[in-house]
Design a protein around this motif. Structure first.
Motif, PDB file in Angstrom:
ATOM      1  N   ALA A   1       0.970  -1.130   0.081  1.00 18.88           N
ATOM      2  CA  ALA A   1      -0.121  -0.056   0.005  1.00 18.88           C
ATOM      3  C   ALA A   1       0.955   1.343  -0.120  1.00 18.88           C
ATOM      4  CB  ALA A   1      -0.794  -0.178   1.408  1.00 18.88           C
ATOM      5  N   ASN A   2       2.082   0.945   0.136  1.00 17.45           N
ATOM      6  CA  ASN A   2       3.064   2.202   0.069  1.00 17.45           C
ATOM      7  C   ASN A   2       3.749   2.644  -1.184  1.00 17.45           C
ATOM      8  OD1 ASN A   2       4.829   4.229   0.957  1.00 17.45           O
ATOM      9  ND2 ASN A   2       6.694   2.480   1.411  1.00 17.45           N
ATOM     10  N   LEU A   3       2.783   3.211  -1.966  1.00 19.06           N
ATOM     11  CA  LEU A   3       2.966   3.697  -3.384  1.00 19.06           C
ATOM     12  C   LEU A   3       3.001   5.154  -3.696  1.00 19.06           C
ATOM     13  CD1 LEU A   3       0.561   1.200  -5.099  1.00 19.06           C
ATOM     14  CD2 LEU A   3       3.051   0.866  -5.017  1.00 19.06           C
TER      15      LEU A   3
ATOM     16  N   THR B   1      15.780  15.549  -3.538  1.00 20.29           N
ATOM     17  CA  THR B   1      15.253  16.512  -4.621  1.00 20.29           C
ATOM     18  C   THR B   1      14.108  15.835  -5.417  1.00 20.29           C
ATOM     19  OG1 THR B   1      16.836  16.307  -6.148  1.00 20.29           O
ATOM     20  CG2 THR B   1      17.016  18.104  -4.301  1.00 20.29           C
ATOM     21  N   THR B   2      13.905  14.377  -5.433  1.00 22.78           N
ATOM     22  CA  THR B   2      12.960  13.826  -6.274  1.00 22.78           C
ATOM     23  C   THR B   2      11.723  14.193  -5.684  1.00 22.78           C
ATOM     24  OG1 THR B   2      14.590  12.035  -6.296  1.00 22.78           O
ATOM     25  CG2 THR B   2      12.042  11.679  -7.214  1.00 22.78           C
ATOM     26  N   PHE B   3      10.612  14.921  -6.794  1.00 30.11           N
ATOM     27  CA  PHE B   3       9.482  15.057  -6.486  1.00 30.11           C
ATOM     28  C   PHE B   3       8.546  13.788  -6.407  1.00 30.11           C
ATOM     29  CE2 PHE B   3       4.876  15.603  -7.553  1.00 30.11           C
ATOM     30  CZ  PHE B   3       4.664  16.562  -6.775  1.00 30.11           C
ATOM     31  N   LEU B   4       7.933  13.556  -5.384  1.00 26.65           N
ATOM     32  CA  LEU B   4       7.047  12.287  -5.213  1.00 26.65           C
ATOM     33  C   LEU B   4       5.717  12.627  -4.437  1.00 26.65           C
ATOM     34  CD1 LEU B   4       7.218  11.187  -1.842  1.00 26.65           C
ATOM     35  CD2 LEU B   4       9.495  10.799  -2.857  1.00 26.65           C
ATOM     36  N   ARG B   5       4.733  12.020  -4.907  1.00 30.58           N
ATOM     37  CA  ARG B   5       3.267  12.389  -4.109  1.00 30.58           C
ATOM     38  C   ARG B   5       2.685  10.850  -3.733  1.00 30.58           C
ATOM     39  NH1 ARG B   5       0.015  16.503  -4.444  1.00 30.58           N
ATOM     40  NH2 ARG B   5       1.758  17.719  -4.284  1.00 30.58           N
ATOM     41  N   PRO B   6       2.306  10.848  -2.697  1.00 27.41           N
ATOM     42  CA  PRO B   6       1.491   9.578  -2.097  1.00 27.41           C
ATOM     43  C   PRO B   6       0.539   9.167  -2.982  1.00 27.41           C
ATOM     44  CG  PRO B   6       2.067  10.785  -0.245  1.00 27.41           C
ATOM     45  CD  PRO B   6       2.404  11.743  -1.498  1.00 27.41           C
ATOM     46  N   LEU B   7       0.224   7.868  -3.416  1.00 27.77           N
ATOM     47  CA  LEU B   7      -0.788   7.298  -4.244  1.00 27.77           C
ATOM     48  C   LEU B   7      -2.021   6.615  -3.377  1.00 27.77           C
ATOM     49  CD1 LEU B   7      -1.549   7.159  -7.511  1.00 27.77           C
ATOM     50  CD2 LEU B   7      -0.684   4.916  -6.828  1.00 27.77           C
ATOM     51  N   ARG B   8      -3.179   7.112  -3.628  1.00 26.65           N
ATOM     52  CA  ARG B   8      -4.109   6.430  -3.213  1.00 26.65           C
ATOM     53  C   ARG B   8      -5.158   5.850  -4.260  1.00 26.65           C
ATOM     54  NH1 ARG B   8      -1.088   6.787   0.177  1.00 26.65           N
ATOM     55  NH2 ARG B   8      -1.398   7.976   2.380  1.00 26.65           N
ATOM     56  N   ILE B   9      -5.362   4.792  -4.184  1.00 25.45           N
ATOM     57  CA  ILE B   9      -6.326   4.175  -5.157  1.00 25.45           C
ATOM     58  C   ILE B   9      -7.558   3.742  -4.452  1.00 25.45           C
ATOM     59  CG2 ILE B   9      -6.459   1.976  -6.475  1.00 25.45           C
ATOM     60  CD1 ILE B   9      -3.624   1.866  -6.602  1.00 25.45           C
TER      61      ILE B   9
ATOM     62  N   ALA C   1     -11.716   2.284  -4.110  1.00 24.68           N
ATOM     63  CA  ALA C   1     -12.253   0.776  -4.175  1.00 24.68           C
ATOM     64  C   ALA C   1     -12.298   0.145  -5.400  1.00 24.68           C
ATOM     65  CB  ALA C   1     -13.491   0.866  -3.032  1.00 24.68           C
ATOM     66  N   ASP C   2     -12.610   1.175  -6.455  1.00 26.14           N
ATOM     67  CA  ASP C   2     -12.593   0.579  -7.861  1.00 26.14           C
ATOM     68  C   ASP C   2     -11.252   0.378  -8.477  1.00 26.14           C
ATOM     69  OD1 ASP C   2     -15.678   0.368  -7.356  1.00 26.14           O
ATOM     70  OD2 ASP C   2     -15.944   2.649  -8.059  1.00 26.14           O
ATOM     71  N   GLY C   3     -10.428   0.594  -7.759  1.00 27.03           N
ATOM     72  CA  GLY C   3      -8.932   0.544  -8.449  1.00 27.03           C
ATOM     73  C   GLY C   3      -8.458   1.645  -9.186  1.00 27.03           C
ATOM     74  N   ASN C   4      -9.138   2.791  -9.341  1.00 29.84           N
ATOM     75  CA  ASN C   4      -8.955   3.906  -9.870  1.00 29.84           C
ATOM     76  C   ASN C   4      -8.226   4.796  -9.199  1.00 29.84           C
ATOM     77  OD1 ASN C   4     -10.292   3.069 -12.347  1.00 29.84           O
ATOM     78  ND2 ASN C   4     -12.434   3.543 -11.370  1.00 29.84           N
ATOM     79  N   PHE C   5      -7.413   5.896  -9.546  1.00 31.30           N
ATOM     80  CA  PHE C   5      -6.818   7.061  -8.865  1.00 31.30           C
ATOM     81  C   PHE C   5      -6.719   8.416  -9.924  1.00 31.30           C
ATOM     82  CE2 PHE C   5      -3.370   4.905 -10.887  1.00 31.30           C
ATOM     83  CZ  PHE C   5      -2.503   5.767 -11.456  1.00 31.30           C
ATOM     84  N   MET C   6      -6.685   9.353  -9.387  1.00 32.81           N
ATOM     85  CA  MET C   6      -6.198  10.610  -9.995  1.00 32.81           C
ATOM     86  C   MET C   6      -5.542  11.644  -8.948  1.00 32.81           C
ATOM     87  SD  MET C   6      -6.846  13.868 -10.966  1.00 32.81           S
ATOM     88  CE  MET C   6      -8.252  14.594 -10.302  1.00 32.81           C
TER      89      MET C   6
ATOM     90  N   ILE D   1       4.894   4.949 -11.250  1.00 33.79           N
ATOM     91  CA  ILE D   1       4.240   4.507  -9.901  1.00 33.79           C
ATOM     92  C   ILE D   1       5.277   3.808  -9.398  1.00 33.79           C
ATOM     93  CG2 ILE D   1       2.396   3.605  -8.558  1.00 33.79           C
ATOM     94  CD1 ILE D   1       1.479   6.360  -9.909  1.00 33.79           C
ATOM     95  N   VAL D   2       5.898   3.908  -7.960  1.00 29.86           N
ATOM     96  CA  VAL D   2       6.935   2.992  -7.501  1.00 29.86           C
ATOM     97  C   VAL D   2       6.600   2.840  -6.225  1.00 29.86           C
ATOM     98  CG1 VAL D   2       8.544   3.870  -9.300  1.00 29.86           C
ATOM     99  CG2 VAL D   2       8.457   4.858  -6.923  1.00 29.86           C
TER     100      VAL D   2
END
Length: 661
Positions: free
Chosen positions: A177-179, A199-207, A209-214, A234-235
């Motif tokens: 879940a750590n994406l 200095t790398t730009f990163l943003r936590p990802l939340r998916i 219940a339907d498996g989608n994200f924005m 996504i990493v």
């Protein structure tokens, strides 16, 4: 054999052609002895051999590298240390150089030298074995990346007015879940896991219940996150710190480029005029303005040399210029020269194309002076791949493209078609980055294409980026790590779009006749299938049909744009039969390309014969002279002028028996 200006021209007449010559004494040295020469050989020669010491014997034979196809002057070298025992310190030695085993091979040689290996060759020999293993591993990684089914798919990246929007979906099982969503830089190879630093730009990802994200990332038009060439992935980021202060990552998606740019950043421009099998021309500078109008041209191209155009630091003759908010310095003389050439075509009403080239001067990048030339480029190449291996050079390349995209986007300086380098399947000659496997070569080239697409389409939504290929499609036995099959390249480009995001690239193809020395292209021995060895005008409709298939179309479902951006027909002014055949070839060309709906324009190469094209006389006009600087018109000039006019029908009826028999 006959003299040809500063070269010697050869034509083989039997199946065992050779020349005999003498070399001086070769004292022992820690460095290898090299025999080098400049060659012009459009069809290449296999089975090159060297015999030493008379009488000639198979026991005293060395098999040499193939003489690769060279449609321009290139350097051929032989490492004589392959038979170190035959070299003589005490006296000269007779050698016999065998040029394959086929008759009717035409080639030219000049500047033959015997020398010790240079520093580059010495280093290459010392590093070759380890380098080969390293490249093979990387090549396999890149090939595997394009076949990997990642558990997450980024489906769209969009630049909005004040944000970057990245959307996608989960398509497989997620083991963490750590994406995070991260930005990938210009020098990153997509297939290699990113390393995250402070200095790398990163943003936590939340998916959901339907498996989608924005993900919405605040970023106005001045944000560095909108820089040309930046892409997204996504990493999962390791919690362990590496010795260099970075953190390792595991990819959960492929890299994805920007699909749509902010409409507010684009200029308000009319669409590119629609073209269909239009007449065009290379080397427009050779024509008088009245000639452009006389020929009825609608398209034209200019060679655009990228080197020494933009500098990150002040230099004499360079003026400070803001490029996407950054102060850079632009070579005023080079800018004026390019302005004049582009404006000449635009003033005549032409849709303009630019061929992006980086001459191979062997200028290496330093911390204080980044270079656009690829650091591994071999001196044999006329041009090089851009240097996307170090940050300063890659940024200079992006700055140069951003400058060009803005300046040449409208009015009398507008360029709509951007051809990325030259004949990349013949990379050793025309887009050199040393001897490398295909997937490594293409990773670099695709990043270059994407940079050009991002820079130009952001400013001019109608701009299109083109891949440049020769007529050799499914080449048998391409020189190892020097040439690559066009068919493989095109299939790899399609797959690249499927994995990293489709974009509206086009094809800039060069369908010269099967033999550059014969203009009767209707007699070419070619197959009518995608397995054909080459595509000339005779069988080009097969490629047109392929481009119409669903998988080959652009993101909007449109057929890819095609430019036949360089091709001509050989005819010496001294050969009346060849002159008539050249005129017939011009008429045949348009009979053929009108059957192909994808072809926007045919750029004839070139207006005037040139003395530096290895003996080829491709011009519609002959060699220039003091009385006629632009040469005398050949029959092909009138044929080209007739295309699209009532005169075409009469001329075609005069010549069409040639291609119908």
């Amino acid at each position: 054999m006959e003299p040809a200006d500063d070269a010697i021209a050869f034509r083989t007449t039997g199946n065992d052609p050779f020349i005999v010559f003498q070399i001086p004494p070769t004292p022992a040295n820690q460095r290898r002895w090299i025999m080098a020469m400049e060659v012009f050989c459009p069809h290449g020669i296999q089975n090159m051999q060297l015999f030493y010491a008379q009488p000639w014997s198979e026991k005293r034979r060395i098999d040499l590298p193939h003489l690769s196809r060279a449609e321009g002057w290139t350097t051929y070298t032989c490492d004589l240390s392959l038979g170190q025992e035959f070299l003589r310190e005490d006296k000269p030695l007779w050698l016999r150089l065998d040029f394959g085993n086929q008759a009717d091979k035409r080639f030219q040689i000049r500047n033959v030298v015997l020398r010790l290996e240079n520093d580059l060759e010495l280093r290459q020999n010392q590093e070759r074995e380890e380098r080969v293993k390293r490249l093979e591993r990387l090549n396999e990684q890149i090939a595997s990346y394009y076949q990997t089914q990642f558990p997450i798919e980024i489906t769209r990246v969009e630049h909005a007015a004040d944000a970057i929007l990245v959307s996608g979906k989960a398509v497989g099982q997620l083991s963490t879940a750590n994406l995070s969503l991260i930005a990938r830089g210009l020098t990153d190879i997509s297939a290699l896991p990113a390393k995250v630093h402070s200095t790398t730009f990163l943003r936590p990802l939340r998916i959901d219940a339907d498996g989608n994200f924005m993900v919405r990332i605040p970023a106005d038009k001045h944000s560095a996150l909108r820089n040309t060439g930046l892409r997204w992935q996504i990493v999962s980021i390791s919690s362990q710190l590496n010795s260099d202060g970075t953190r390792s990552t595991t990819p959960y998606s492929a890299v994805h480029h920007v699909d749509r740019y902010d409409a507010e950043e684009a200029k308000q421009l009319a669409p590119t005029p629609k073209l269909r099998a239009a007449k065009g021309m290379t080397c427009l500078a050779e024509l008088a303005p009245e000639h452009v109008e006389e020929l009825g041209l609608a398209h034209g191209s200019v060679n655009l040399v990228l080197s020494n155009l933009v500098s990150p630091t002040p230099r004499p003759g360079y003026h400070p210029t803001k490029i996407r908010g950054k102060e850079r310095y632009v070579n005023q003389a080079a800018k004026r020269n390019l302005d004049q050439r582009v404006q000449k075509g635009r003033d005549a009403g032409l849709v303009m194309a630019a061929i992006l080239l980086i001459p191979n001067s062997q200028t290496k990048s330093t911390e204080d002076a980044p270079s656009l030339e690829h650091p591994d480029a071999d001196p044999a190449g006329t041009y090089t791949m851009p240097n996307l291996t170090d940050e300063a050079s890659a940024q200079l390349y992006a700055d140069t493209l951003d400058f060009l995209a803005d300046r040449y986007s409208e009015g009398s300086l507008r360029i709509d078609h951007w051809i990325v380098h030259n004949e990349i399947d013949a990379g050793w000659q025309w887009t050199n980055m040393g001897e490398v496997p295909m997937h490594i070569y293409l990773d670099h080239y695709f990043r270059s294409m994407r940079l050009v697409d991002a820079a130009t389409r952001r400013i001019n939504p109608h701009a299109r980026t083109f891949i440049s290929l020769t007529h050799h499609w499914n080449l048998e036995d391409p020189p190892h790590w020097r040439w690559y099959r066009s068919k493989d390249i095109m299939q790899a480009l399609v797959r690249h779009g499927e994995v990293e995001g489709n974009f509206p690239w086009g094809l800039a193809h060069h369908p010269y006749p099967e033999s550059l020395w014969e203009s009767d292209t209707w007699n070419d021995n070619v197959e009518f299938s995608l397995d054909a060895n080459m595509f000339t005008l005779k069988n080009w409709q097969v490629l047109d049909d392929w481009l119409h298939t669903k998988r080959l179309r652009d993101p909007e479902g449109n057929v890819r744009a095609v430019l036949l951006s360089e091709q001509g027909f050989h005819a010496s002014e001294k050969d009346p039969e060849a002159l008539e055949q050249q005129a017939a070839a011009v008429l045949y060309t348009f009979e053929q390309i009108r059957k192909c709906k994808s072809i926007l324009a045919f750029d004839y190469h070139r207006p005037v014969d040139n003395r530096n094209e290895g003996g080829l006389h491709l011009g519609l006009r002959g060699l220039g002279s003091s009385e006629l600087p632009r040469g005398a018109a050949k029959p092909a000039w009138d044929a080209y002028k007739s295309i699209g006019t009532p005169a075409e029908t009469n001329l075609r009826s005069k010549h069409e028996d040639l291609w119908n028999n």
